[in-house]
Design a protein around this motif. Structure first.
Motif, PDB file in Angstrom:
ATOM      1  N   TYR A  36      10.439  -5.911  -2.166  1.00 18.86           N
ATOM      2  CA  TYR A  36      10.574  -4.606  -1.529  1.00 18.86           C
ATOM      3  C   TYR A  36      11.973  -4.031  -1.754  1.00 18.86           C
ATOM      4  O   TYR A  36      12.133  -2.828  -2.014  1.00 18.86           O
ATOM      5  N   ARG A  37      12.993  -4.883  -1.677  1.00 15.57           N
ATOM      6  CA  ARG A  37      14.356  -4.395  -1.849  1.00 15.57           C
ATOM      7  C   ARG A  37      14.596  -3.925  -3.279  1.00 15.57           C
ATOM      8  O   ARG A  37      15.378  -2.991  -3.512  1.00 15.57           O
ATOM      9  N   ARG A  39      12.308  -2.602  -5.056  1.00 10.84           N
ATOM     10  CA  ARG A  39      11.332  -1.530  -5.257  1.00 10.84           C
ATOM     11  C   ARG A  39      10.225  -1.925  -6.224  1.00 10.84           C
ATOM     12  O   ARG A  39       9.628  -1.085  -6.889  1.00 10.84           O
ATOM     13  N   ARG A  41       7.674  -3.479  -4.951  1.00  9.73           N
ATOM     14  CA  ARG A  41       6.545  -3.173  -4.078  1.00  9.73           C
ATOM     15  C   ARG A  41       6.866  -1.874  -3.354  1.00  9.73           C
ATOM     16  O   ARG A  41       8.019  -1.647  -2.945  1.00  9.73           O
ATOM     17  N   PRO A  42       5.881  -0.998  -3.185  1.00 11.95           N
ATOM     18  CA  PRO A  42       6.168   0.335  -2.642  1.00 11.95           C
ATOM     19  C   PRO A  42       6.437   0.315  -1.140  1.00 11.95           C
ATOM     20  O   PRO A  42       5.798  -0.406  -0.375  1.00 11.95           O
ATOM     21  N   SER A  43       7.416   1.099  -0.730  1.00 11.73           N
ATOM     22  CA  SER A  43       7.693   1.335   0.680  1.00 11.73           C
ATOM     23  C   SER A  43       7.929   2.818   0.862  1.00 11.73           C
ATOM     24  O   SER A  43       8.049   3.564  -0.114  1.00 11.73           O
ATOM     25  N   TYR A 154       7.776  -4.676   5.686  1.00  6.24           N
ATOM     26  CA  TYR A 154       8.772  -4.000   4.860  1.00  6.24           C
ATOM     27  C   TYR A 154       8.248  -2.728   4.209  1.00  6.24           C
ATOM     28  O   TYR A 154       9.039  -1.972   3.628  1.00  6.24           O
ATOM     29  N   ARG A 155       6.965  -2.471   4.279  1.00  2.00           N
ATOM     30  CA  ARG A 155       6.433  -1.227   3.711  1.00  2.00           C
ATOM     31  C   ARG A 155       7.008  -0.013   4.427  1.00  2.00           C
ATOM     32  O   ARG A 155       7.140   1.057   3.830  1.00  2.00           O
ATOM     33  N   GLN A 157      10.173   1.694   5.745  1.00  2.06           N
ATOM     34  CA  GLN A 157      11.630   1.664   5.643  1.00  2.06           C
ATOM     35  C   GLN A 157      12.242   1.848   7.024  1.00  2.06           C
ATOM     36  O   GLN A 157      11.698   2.566   7.858  1.00  2.06           O
TER      37      GLN A 157
END
Length: 326
Positions: A36-37, A39, A41-43, A154-155, A157
């Motif tokens: 996630y950090r 990017r 995986r989408p958030s 984490y999705r 923000q």
């Protein structure tokens, strides 16, 4: 799960045997956060600042009372907060769901209904916290979102992360699931903005918090009375992450306890709290959400209110304003 397994609290043969699985869990948790950090995986953003309240361990730590306190602290600071949560235990046919004080706990979940009633602020629940937060912002006048139990989601923000720590059990044996109670590696605690200990802090980076207990409230009449007037003995019902904490709290009110521990978010059947004898039945406020429509005159709940150490509300608001203006 009724209680945390005993081996989660110590370094014994069972925990050591399960340790390799715990290493795998920790590794996957780290990779997921890194994805996630980076990017990979989408958030997404909610459209307003987001404050996440959560914990690193499985089980109750006092997140819900703290969330209720935080919403009121933000309101007093001039904000219009809204709340988002998973809605755990809710059986809605579609998500997200708006939560109102008269919502059905079977649909939206018991904790969500408790928060909505205590805060009287807009709230939305759903497995996808990002979708729930955006739905809330679209349909309600809110300028900050507080997420109850969303540290690992984490999705969505976030601007501020607050970890709630159980001062009695803390991190157990320090191992990840299933060898211990950790959802993420212990080092994750260094990255949160605030660490709040429900109990006595043991380090300089922890803020203290206590849960103040109010007088028992009757489910039928809404009247309250001193706990001593219920005694000397009560059936104590707890369907929370740490039932023993509730039983200890009841004993501290000077009452003898006949304990009845249920799994967290238990889906109560009518006979579950139909106990023999004439003793009053005293339950947590969260459990009372599910019994309100089928309560009996001898059913009571014990309200608790989070009381963090002085200065925490100001520190959170200052951090929020600094990040917002930044």
């Amino acid at each position: 799960m009724r209680v945390r397994p005993a081996y989660w609290e110590r370094d014994d043969a069972v925990s050591r045997t399960l340790a390799p699985l715990g290493w795998l869990w920790c590794g996957l948790a780290m990779l997921r956060r890194m994805a996630y950090r980076a990017r990979l995986r989408p958030s997404g953003a909610a459209g307003v600042p987001v404050i996440v309240v959560g914990n690193l361990t499985v089980g109750g730590t006092g997140k819900t009372p703290f969330t209720i306190w935080l919403v009121e602290a933000l309101r007093q600071a001039g904000y219009a907060p809204g709340v988002v949560s998973r809605g755990y235990g809710g059986q809605a046919a579609s998500w997200p769901q708006q939560v109102r004080p008269d919502s059905d706990p079977v649909v939206v979940g018991d904790e969500a209904l408790l928060i909505a009633r205590r805060t009287q602020r807009p709230m939305a629940v759903g497995p996808d916290r990002l979708e729930a937060a955006r739905e809330l912002v679209r349909h309600a006048e809110v300028d900050v979102v507080v997420t109850d139990d969303g540290l690992q989601h984490y999705r969505l923000q976030r601007d501020i992360e607050i970890e709630i720590l159980d001062g009695r059990r803390r991190y157990g044996n320090g191992r990840c699931l299933p060898a211990g109670p950790l959802r993420e590696p212990l080092g994750r605690r260094r990255s949160v903005d605030f660490r709040v200990c429900n109990g006595t802090p043991l380090s300089e980076d922890e803020r203290g918090m206590r849960l103040a207990v109010g007088d028992p409230v009757n489910l039928i009449t809404g009247e309250s009375c001193p706990a001593a007037e219920l005694g000397p003995e009560v059936h104590a019902v707890a369907g929370i992450g740490d039932p023993e904490r509730f039983f200890v709290t009841v004993r501290r009110q000077g009452l003898r306890v006949i304990p009845h521990a249920f799994p967290d978010h238990h889906d109560y059947e009518p006979g579950d709290v139909d106990f023999p004898g004439s003793q009053p039945v005293l339950m947590t406020e969260k459990d009372a959400m599910k019994h309100a429509r089928a309560g009996e005159p001898r059913h009571w709940f014990l309200p608790v209110t989070a009381e963090p150490e002085p200065g925490l509300a100001e520190a959170i608001v200052n951090r929020l304003e600094a990040k917002h203006h930044g």
